[in-house]
Scaffold this motif. Structure first.
Motif, short mmCIF file in Angstrom:
data_model
loop_
_atom_site.label_atom_id
_atom_site.label_comp_id
_atom_site.label_asym_id
_atom_site.label_seq_id
_atom_site.Cartn_x
_atom_site.Cartn_y
_atom_site.Cartn_z
N LYS A 1 35.64 38.17 52.44
CA LYS A 1 35.93 39.47 53.05
C LYS A 1 37.32 39.96 52.65
CE LYS A 1 33.01 38.79 57.12
NZ LYS A 1 32.99 38.69 58.60
N LYS A 2 38.20 39.02 52.31
CA LYS A 2 39.58 39.40 52.01
C LYS A 2 39.84 39.54 50.51
CE LYS A 2 41.40 37.34 56.23
NZ LYS A 2 42.29 36.33 56.83
N ASN A 3 38.83 39.37 49.69
CA ASN A 3 39.01 39.50 48.25
C ASN A 3 39.61 40.85 47.85
OD1 ASN A 3 38.36 37.02 47.17
ND2 ASN A 3 36.17 37.44 47.11
N PRO A 4 39.19 41.97 48.48
CA PRO A 4 39.77 43.26 48.08
C PRO A 4 41.28 43.32 48.27
CG PRO A 4 37.77 43.59 49.37
CD PRO A 4 38.12 42.13 49.47
N ILE A 5 41.83 42.48 49.14
CA ILE A 5 43.27 42.50 49.36
C ILE A 5 44.01 42.15 48.08
CG2 ILE A 5 45.17 41.40 50.59
CD1 ILE A 5 43.25 40.96 52.92
N MET A 6 43.58 41.10 47.41
CA MET A 6 44.25 40.70 46.20
C MET A 6 44.11 41.77 45.12
SD MET A 6 44.14 36.96 44.44
CE MET A 6 45.34 36.48 43.21
N GLY A 7 42.95 42.42 45.09
CA GLY A 7 42.77 43.52 44.16
C GLY A 7 43.73 44.65 44.43
N SER A 8 43.98 44.94 45.71
CA SER A 8 44.94 45.99 46.08
C SER A 8 46.35 45.58 45.69
CB SER A 8 44.87 46.25 47.59
OG SER A 8 43.60 46.73 47.97
N TRP A 9 46.67 44.30 45.89
CA TRP A 9 48.00 43.82 45.48
C TRP A 9 48.20 44.00 43.97
CZ3 TRP A 9 47.92 38.53 48.51
CH2 TRP A 9 48.12 38.79 49.88
N CYS A 10 47.15 43.70 43.20
CA CYS A 10 47.26 43.83 41.74
C CYS A 10 47.45 45.29 41.32
CB CYS A 10 46.02 43.25 41.06
SG CYS A 10 45.93 41.45 41.13
N THR A 11 47.02 46.21 42.17
CA THR A 11 47.20 47.63 41.87
C THR A 11 48.59 48.12 42.25
OG1 THR A 11 44.84 48.07 42.18
CG2 THR A 11 46.32 49.96 42.35
N GLU A 12 49.10 47.64 43.38
CA GLU A 12 50.34 48.20 43.95
C GLU A 12 51.59 47.36 43.69
OE1 GLU A 12 50.32 51.13 45.22
OE2 GLU A 12 48.15 51.41 45.27
N LEU A 13 51.45 46.06 43.65
CA LEU A 13 52.62 45.18 43.53
C LEU A 13 52.79 44.79 42.06
CD1 LEU A 13 51.95 42.93 46.66
CD2 LEU A 13 53.31 45.04 46.52
N LEU A 14 53.42 45.67 41.31
CA LEU A 14 53.41 45.55 39.85
C LEU A 14 54.59 44.77 39.28
CD1 LEU A 14 52.15 49.12 38.91
CD2 LEU A 14 50.84 47.02 39.24
N HIS A 15 55.41 44.15 40.14
CA HIS A 15 56.54 43.37 39.65
C HIS A 15 56.38 41.88 39.98
CE1 HIS A 15 58.37 47.46 39.93
NE2 HIS A 15 58.78 47.11 38.73
N MET A 16 55.16 41.46 40.28
CA MET A 16 54.92 40.10 40.70
C MET A 16 55.20 39.10 39.58
SD MET A 16 54.01 38.81 43.59
CE MET A 16 53.05 40.10 44.35
N ARG A 17 56.02 38.10 39.88
CA ARG A 17 56.31 37.03 38.93
C ARG A 17 55.67 35.70 39.35
NH1 ARG A 17 62.34 37.47 36.35
NH2 ARG A 17 62.38 39.72 36.04
N VAL A 18 55.59 35.47 40.65
CA VAL A 18 55.05 34.21 41.17
C VAL A 18 53.99 34.53 42.21
CG1 VAL A 18 55.56 32.12 42.48
CG2 VAL A 18 57.18 32.92 40.75
N MET A 19 52.80 33.98 42.00
CA MET A 19 51.72 34.16 42.97
C MET A 19 51.09 32.81 43.25
SD MET A 19 49.94 36.21 44.85
CE MET A 19 48.47 36.02 45.85
N SER A 20 51.11 32.41 44.51
CA SER A 20 50.48 31.16 44.93
C SER A 20 49.52 31.48 46.05
CB SER A 20 51.53 30.14 45.39
OG SER A 20 50.92 28.95 45.83
N CYS A 21 48.25 31.25 45.82
CA CYS A 21 47.23 31.69 46.76
C CYS A 21 46.24 30.56 47.04
CB CYS A 21 46.50 32.90 46.17
SG CYS A 21 45.32 33.65 47.26
N LEU A 22 46.07 30.21 48.29
CA LEU A 22 45.19 29.11 48.66
C LEU A 22 43.73 29.56 48.77
CD1 LEU A 22 47.22 27.14 51.34
CD2 LEU A 22 47.05 26.72 48.91
N TYR A 23 42.85 28.73 48.25
CA TYR A 23 41.41 28.89 48.44
C TYR A 23 40.90 30.27 48.01
CZ TYR A 23 41.99 24.59 50.97
OH TYR A 23 42.30 23.30 51.31
N THR A 24 41.30 30.68 46.84
CA THR A 24 40.81 31.93 46.29
C THR A 24 39.49 31.68 45.56
OG1 THR A 24 43.06 32.69 45.96
CG2 THR A 24 41.35 33.85 44.76
N LYS A 25 38.46 32.43 45.90
CA LYS A 25 37.15 32.24 45.28
C LYS A 25 36.96 33.17 44.08
CE LYS A 25 34.72 30.58 49.37
NZ LYS A 25 33.56 30.76 50.26
N LYS A 26 37.83 34.15 43.96
CA LYS A 26 37.65 35.13 42.90
C LYS A 26 38.99 35.75 42.53
CE LYS A 26 35.24 39.44 41.79
NZ LYS A 26 34.40 40.52 42.34
#
Length: 806
Positions: A589-614
């Motif tokens: 249900k929360k997968n769209p959140i990461m997609g939104s982050w990839c659209t808006e947070l364009l200076h990301m250098r480090v991403m650590s995410c637990l139990y991502t299925k996609k």
């Protein structure tokens, strides 16, 4: 103008030495699309952009130096107000430069024959005018001028007397709580009769201490040195003052010399201070030789106690020669003399001590409670408001036994003896409370101030982790490196330099070694949060989302309360975010959140995410991404846009099984380290570029290579699997014997699966001496080999599991 009709011309480009040469060549090759004046204008804009970026690169070192100087003057309100803006502008400049590095790597990865680099560069940079450069440079110039008006350029990087007043040997406190044990230790070292309870010490104690002291006194090395160590505010100076005021000590020594060394260990200055202490007169000469001979004469054959209070690690400069030079005149003192050194730097302790140091920890609970009551209520009496005492006991643990922390909070609490005020203090973080320059966090901040700038950035970043977090040296060094905090050195791996940084911080007592890793003392963690309050933040509850700094760069989601979908989605407004560490589990249900982050947070250098299925399809938007950690026992198909992460250096998917198209994988030219449970390289179109990249990786985990005869033995040889010392499992689904022959695994391999192999005999490397660690062997659907010598299998001494099918 339409580019579509002219794209074919790009394939004719010659390989260019630099990105900017490539850009100019691209414009020239498409000259038919523009008039001569338009082409000239575009070439001029590219040249201006190249020049502007170089100016920005040249400006950054001076801006880092300006930040460092501003931090030394951060007790000045005007400077403190500008400092966050200066840091923010510098971070923006770093991001801008980093974005252009992405274009450079895109050209390198895609090649001149590709249309993609120029389209992106043209649309985003040239057509879009890309005015960010002038905005960033203008802001830096403005802030620099403002700080120059405050005479910051020439500021000396030393402690202001306001934040670090000079100490003396006179005891300030009217009553000392605890420290009997430590006082006894020092008196034994000094060979002074122990009379803490006004009773004569036993002869056995005196005899033992006399022998102990005499073993460390000789005319060649000078007086023995005892170090009193501990973090700021723990009571080192107070203990030293207590010793100097102790009557048996005063009777035992001919003279007590007290020198406040502080942060400027200048041998000439300190020698003058010692002479003045001995004679009562100021030394007139500036000749060090004359000063040292004079001092040697003054202290000759006298039993002295020399106290050096607040020594920092500049005492060890010149490879320790500075300290030896200062100590040289004291070789003439009488036997029985001694030197006490107080310091918060463990490397100073190791560099100057001649015996085990006395390390001060926080006061014990009962003693500390009595001291805290005296600070908050004005007395130790128990007839205080019971409700306030209850709140006070709840506040106590956050002070970690620190006397200065108790004074700080006690003073704030004593201003208002109302339960509401005390509860407010209880619920507040220590670093959020306004404090005077003589309070605990400013005192601890001195340790931070004295760090080299490159260590300041590294330590301040640690504030994004919660208290009691167990740090691992190698992991933290990796993060520092990808964040851009580590300065490269020729020929030295950058993560090795990061490990050196970590050891330097350990030597300065910023980290404490514990079972399973390293921790930061709670009060030092409070200080770290204070110095990084605009850059780092930890999200624990819904209410924390209202407290996030607007220009936050590093964020940890560490939920202890309910955090829902809308909260996580709201992070999209923090456009400058560089680091996102998520303890939160991301379900479908929360997968769209990461997609939104990839659209808006364009200076990301480090991403650590637990139990991502996609992974979202738009993950390629993260041009700056250098570190990606995903986990969970899932099979993940990596989207094709993943190949746009040209800056990616480290990929961790330790529990996941990844399917990667080799033609995309080969474009990850920055990838240095890759760990996964299983990696499958498919054979679609181009397996060669993907497998060739493996030789540059510290790949850890299981690797599967499958093809239908496309992979050449030349490309296979370039993988150099034999040198992949971290590879544990290998599955080869390849028919061609020559290809399998050159895919010799490393001697560390534990599991081998050979499938659909078509050779008439097993590869020559299938020998016990080449696979000494092999534990599991599976051979399946291999119709080619005419015979297998099972008699040789027992020679694989580590083998415990073998399966042969079809």
């Amino acid at each position: 103008m339409s580019l579509s009709s002219a794209i074919g011309a790009i394939s004719t480009f010659n390989e260019c030495v630099t990105f900017w040469q490539w850009a100019r060549s691209a414009i020239s090759s498409l000259h038919s699309q523009w008039s001569g004046s338009q082409e000239q204008e575009l070439q001029g804009r590219v040249l201006q952009l190249e020049s502007g970026l170089q100016v920005l690169r040249d400006t950054l070192p001076a801006m880092h130096d300006l930040i460092n100087k501003a931090e030394w003057r951060s007790h000045d309100d005007a400077v403190a107000k500008l400092l966050p803006s200066l840091k923010d502008a510098v971070f923006d400049a770093e991001d801008l430069i980093d974005e252009f590095r992405w274009y450079e790597k895109k050209v390198q990865a895609e090649g001149n024959a590709s249309q993609s680099p120029f389209i992106d560069f043209f649309d985003t940079v040239i057509q879009g005018s890309f005015n960010k450069l002038s905005v960033v440079q203008s802001r830096l110039n403005h802030l620099s001028v403002q700080l120059e008006k405050m005479e910051l350029r020439g500021v000396a990087q030393r402690f202001d007397t306001l934040v670090r007043p000079e100490t003396t040997s006179l005891l300030i406190e009217t009553k000392i709580f605890g420290r009997d044990k430590e006082l006894k230790q020092v008196l034994e070292f000094l060979n002074v009769p122990i009379n803490l309870k006004r009773k004569r010490a036993t002869s056995s104690v005196n005899a033992s201490t006399s022998t102990s002291a005499s073993n460390h006194v000789n005319s060649e090395s000078g007086p023995p040195v005892l170090v009193i160590g501990g973090i700021g505010g723990v009571g080192k100076t107070t203990l030293a003052q207590l010793i100097c005021s102790h009557q048996p000590v005063r009777s035992h020594f001919k003279k007590i010399i007290w020198i406040c060394a502080s942060d400027d260990f200048d041998v000439k200055r300190l020698t003058k201070k010692v002479i003045q202490s001995c004679t009562g007169k100021e030394a007139k000469t500036d000749n060090l030789d004359s000063l040292q001979h004079a001092l040697s004469n003054h202290v000759s054959n006298k039993r002295l106690l020399i106290v050096l209070d607040d020594v920092w690690d500049d005492a060890l400069k010149e490879n320790g020669q500075c300290w030896k030079r200062f100590c040289a005149p004291f070789r003439s003192v009488q036997e029985g003399s001694a030197m006490l050194v107080t310091t918060r730097c463990s490397n100073v302790s190791e560099g100057v001590r001649t015996m085990e140091p006395v390390i001060l920890e926080g006061l014990q609970d009962t003693i500390f409670w009595n001291f805290f009551k005296s600070c908050a209520f004005g007395s130790e009496g128990s007839n205080n408001d019971p409700e306030l005492e209850c709140i006070g006991r709840s506040i106590l643990p956050k002070l970690k036994g620190s006397p200065l922390a108790a004074k700080t909070l006690g003073c704030i609490l004593s201003m208002d003896l109302q339960a509401s005020h005390w509860n407010f203090i209880l619920e507040s973080e220590l670093w959020e409370l306004k404090q005077k320059e003589t309070d605990i966090l400013p005192a601890l901040r001195l340790s931070y101030m004295y760090l080299p700038y490159y260590l300041k950035r590294c330590f301040a970043f640690c504030a994004v982790y919660p208290k009691d977090y167990k740090f691992q040296k190698e992991h933290l060094a990796e993060l520092w490196a990808v964040e851009g905090f580590v300065e490269p050195e020729s020929g030295v791996p950058i993560q090795s330099i990061g490990c050196q940084y970590f050891e330097e911080l350990v030597a300065r007592s910023f980290f404490q070694k514990v079972s399973g890793g390293y921790v930061i003392h709670d009060l030092l963690h409070d200080m770290a949060q204070k110095v990084s309050e605009h850059d780092c933040f930890i999200l624990r509850n819904k209410s924390d989302f209202d407290k996030v700094p607007p220009n936050v760069r590093h964020l940890l989601i560490h939920p202890v309360g309910d955090i829902d979908h809308s909260n996580l989605l709201s992070l999209c407004k923090y456009k400058k975010l560089r680091t996102l560490l998520c303890d939160e589990v991301f379900n479908e249900k929360k997968n769209p959140i990461m997609g939104s982050w990839c659209t808006e947070l364009l200076h990301m250098r480090v991403m650590s995410c637990l139990y991502t299925k996609k992974l979202p399809d738009n993950i390629g938007n993260w041009k700056h991404l250098r570190y990606l950690q995903i986990s969970g026992p899932f099979s993940l198909k990596i989207p094709s846009t993943f190949c746009w992460l040209y800056n990616l250096q480290i990929l961790y998917a330790r529990e996941s099984k990844l399917q990667i198209l080799a033609r995309d994988f080969g474009k990850l030219i920055g990838l240095q380290k890759f760990e996964t449970q299983k990696l499958t390289l498919n054979s679609e179109n181009q397996l060669g570029p993907g497998i060739r990249l493996l030789k540059n990786l510290k790949f850890r985990g299981a690797l599967e290579i499958a093809n239908v005869g496309i992979l050449s033995n030349h490309h296979a040889a370039e993988a150099e699997l034999k040198n992949m010392i971290y590879l544990e499992e290998l599955k080869l689904n390849i028919q061609n014997r020559e290809v399998v022959e050159v895919l010799q695994p490393p001697i560390s391999l534990k599991s081998l699966f050979l499938q659909n192999y078509g050779g008439s005999s097993l590869p020559s490397w299938f020998q016990p001496q080449n696979l000494p660690s092999l534990e599991s062997l599976q051979i399946e659907s291999c119709g080619g080999p005419e015979s297998m010598s099972l008699n040789e299998i027992p020679a694989f001494l580590s083998l415990v599991d073998m399966t042969i099918k079809w």
